[in-house]
Design a protein around this motif. Structure first.
Motif, mmCIF file in Angstrom:
data_model
loop_
_atom_site.group_PDB
_atom_site.id
_atom_site.type_symbol
_atom_site.label_atom_id
_atom_site.label_comp_id
_atom_site.label_asym_id
_atom_site.label_seq_id
_atom_site.Cartn_x
_atom_site.Cartn_y
_atom_site.Cartn_z
ATOM 1 N N PHE A 18 -6.404 -13.728 -7.877
ATOM 2 C CA PHE A 18 -7.435 -14.462 -7.150
ATOM 3 C C PHE A 18 -6.831 -15.757 -6.624
ATOM 4 N N GLU A 19 -7.000 -15.981 -5.323
ATOM 5 C CA GLU A 19 -6.545 -17.213 -4.674
ATOM 6 C C GLU A 19 -7.759 -17.838 -4.008
ATOM 7 N N LYS A 20 -8.119 -19.025 -4.465
ATOM 8 C CA LYS A 20 -9.298 -19.719 -3.929
ATOM 9 C C LYS A 20 -10.520 -18.803 -3.955
ATOM 10 N N LYS A 21 -10.706 -18.163 -5.086
ATOM 11 C CA LYS A 21 -11.838 -17.252 -5.330
ATOM 12 C C LYS A 21 -11.797 -15.991 -4.474
ATOM 13 N N LYS A 22 -10.692 -15.767 -3.776
ATOM 14 C CA LYS A 22 -10.558 -14.573 -2.951
ATOM 15 C C LYS A 22 -9.655 -13.567 -3.664
ATOM 16 N N ARG A 23 -10.105 -12.323 -3.697
ATOM 17 C CA ARG A 23 -9.365 -11.240 -4.345
ATOM 18 C C ARG A 23 -8.229 -10.789 -3.430
ATOM 19 N N ARG A 24 -7.008 -10.755 -3.990
ATOM 20 C CA ARG A 24 -5.823 -10.332 -3.235
ATOM 21 C C ARG A 24 -4.948 -9.474 -4.133
ATOM 22 N N LEU A 25 -4.002 -8.807 -3.523
ATOM 23 C CA LEU A 25 -3.006 -8.061 -4.282
ATOM 24 C C LEU A 25 -1.932 -9.020 -4.767
ATOM 25 N N SER A 26 -1.271 -8.655 -5.830
ATOM 26 C CA SER A 26 -0.165 -9.453 -6.349
ATOM 27 C C SER A 26 0.859 -9.697 -5.244
ATOM 28 N N PRO A 27 1.481 -10.877 -5.231
ATOM 29 C CA PRO A 27 2.519 -11.129 -4.217
ATOM 30 C C PRO A 27 3.696 -10.156 -4.325
ATOM 31 N N ASP A 28 3.851 -9.510 -5.472
ATOM 32 C CA ASP A 28 4.928 -8.533 -5.664
ATOM 33 C C ASP A 28 4.597 -7.171 -5.064
ATOM 34 N N PHE A 29 3.343 -6.948 -4.718
ATOM 35 C CA PHE A 29 2.921 -5.658 -4.175
ATOM 36 C C PHE A 29 3.473 -5.492 -2.760
ATOM 37 N N LYS A 30 4.009 -4.307 -2.472
ATOM 38 C CA LYS A 30 4.544 -4.004 -1.141
ATOM 39 C C LYS A 30 4.156 -2.586 -0.754
ATOM 40 N N ILE A 31 3.940 -2.389 0.527
ATOM 41 C CA ILE A 31 3.740 -1.058 1.085
ATOM 42 C C ILE A 31 4.929 -0.799 1.999
ATOM 43 N N PHE A 32 5.795 0.106 1.584
ATOM 44 C CA PHE A 32 6.976 0.436 2.372
ATOM 45 C C PHE A 32 6.629 1.594 3.294
ATOM 46 N N THR A 33 6.684 1.357 4.587
ATOM 47 C CA THR A 33 6.396 2.395 5.570
ATOM 48 C C THR A 33 7.711 2.893 6.144
ATOM 49 N N ILE A 34 7.749 4.160 6.489
ATOM 50 C CA ILE A 34 8.959 4.758 7.046
ATOM 51 C C ILE A 34 8.606 5.349 8.403
ATOM 52 N N MET A 35 9.434 5.044 9.397
ATOM 53 C CA MET A 35 9.215 5.582 10.732
ATOM 54 C C MET A 35 10.506 6.187 11.256
ATOM 55 N N ASP A 36 10.391 7.389 11.773
ATOM 56 C CA ASP A 36 11.530 8.044 12.402
ATOM 57 C C ASP A 36 11.570 7.558 13.846
ATOM 58 N N THR A 37 12.419 6.581 14.107
ATOM 59 C CA THR A 37 12.381 5.873 15.388
ATOM 60 C C THR A 37 12.938 6.664 16.568
ATOM 61 N N ASP A 38 13.439 7.863 16.348
ATOM 62 C CA ASP A 38 13.879 8.650 17.497
ATOM 63 C C ASP A 38 12.729 9.456 18.099
ATOM 64 N N ASP A 39 11.550 9.402 17.469
ATOM 65 C CA ASP A 39 10.382 10.136 17.957
ATOM 66 C C ASP A 39 9.356 9.231 18.633
ATOM 67 N N CYS A 40 9.774 8.054 19.092
ATOM 68 C CA CYS A 40 8.825 7.115 19.682
ATOM 69 C C CYS A 40 9.474 6.388 20.855
ATOM 70 N N THR A 41 8.658 5.619 21.553
ATOM 71 C CA THR A 41 9.194 4.838 22.675
ATOM 72 C C THR A 41 9.926 3.609 22.129
ATOM 73 N N GLU A 42 10.694 2.978 22.989
ATOM 74 C CA GLU A 42 11.419 1.758 22.595
ATOM 75 C C GLU A 42 10.433 0.652 22.210
ATOM 76 N N LYS A 43 9.324 0.555 22.925
ATOM 77 C CA LYS A 43 8.293 -0.451 22.630
ATOM 78 C C LYS A 43 7.668 -0.198 21.252
ATOM 79 N N GLU A 44 7.330 1.050 20.956
ATOM 80 C CA GLU A 44 6.771 1.393 19.641
ATOM 81 C C GLU A 44 7.770 1.063 18.527
ATOM 82 N N LYS A 45 9.035 1.350 18.787
ATOM 83 C CA LYS A 45 10.084 1.049 17.816
ATOM 84 C C LYS A 45 10.155 -0.458 17.547
ATOM 85 N N GLU A 46 10.169 -1.258 18.611
ATOM 86 C CA GLU A 46 10.223 -2.721 18.456
ATOM 87 C C GLU A 46 8.992 -3.248 17.728
#
Length: 116
Positions: A23-51
């Motif tokens: 809790f930060e300032k009475k607001k519920r949040r995830l631990s600062p250690d929490f991460k969501i790692f996303t994976i993208m196969d960048t050869d299947d998208c446009t250059e703009k989507e990749k950036e």
């Protein structure tokens, strides 16, 4: 991030019951250690989507923006799998399903080891 498990903080907590909440300032949040790692196969998208993926602008406005860590493959996912010596058979969508299954198994192993 269109998966229903990531639609909101409440949805995430419903699916992943052991996620640490702070809790930060009475607001519920995830631990600062929490991460969501996303994976993208960048050869299947446009250059703009990749950036936009790499610099995280693709996720602007998503409630989990601060926790998202983009992982991308250079030059493509198949090349990374070959270098990592992860066996796969390239047959369209079949390869993607097998890769997702592999990463789910890795995540399950990490989760079990963390609980031990």
């Amino acid at each position: 991030m269109n998966d229903s498990r990531f639609k909101s903080l409440d949805a995430l907590l419903k699916y992943f019951e052991d996620v640490e909440i702070v809790f930060e300032k009475k607001k519920r949040r995830l631990s600062p250690d929490f991460k969501i790692f996303t994976i993208m196969d960048t050869d299947d998208c446009t250059e703009k989507e990749k950036e936009d993926y790499i610099n995280k602008s693709m996720f602007k406005g998503h409630w989990a923006y601060d926790y998202i860590v983009p992982i991308y493959n250079n030059p493509d996912l198949e090349n990374v799998l070959v270098k990592a010596k992860i066996p796969f058979e390239k047959k369209g969508m079949i390869v993607k399903k097998n890769i997702l299954k592999f990463f789910q198994q890795v995540a399950n192993i990490l989760y079990v080891n963390k609980q031990s």
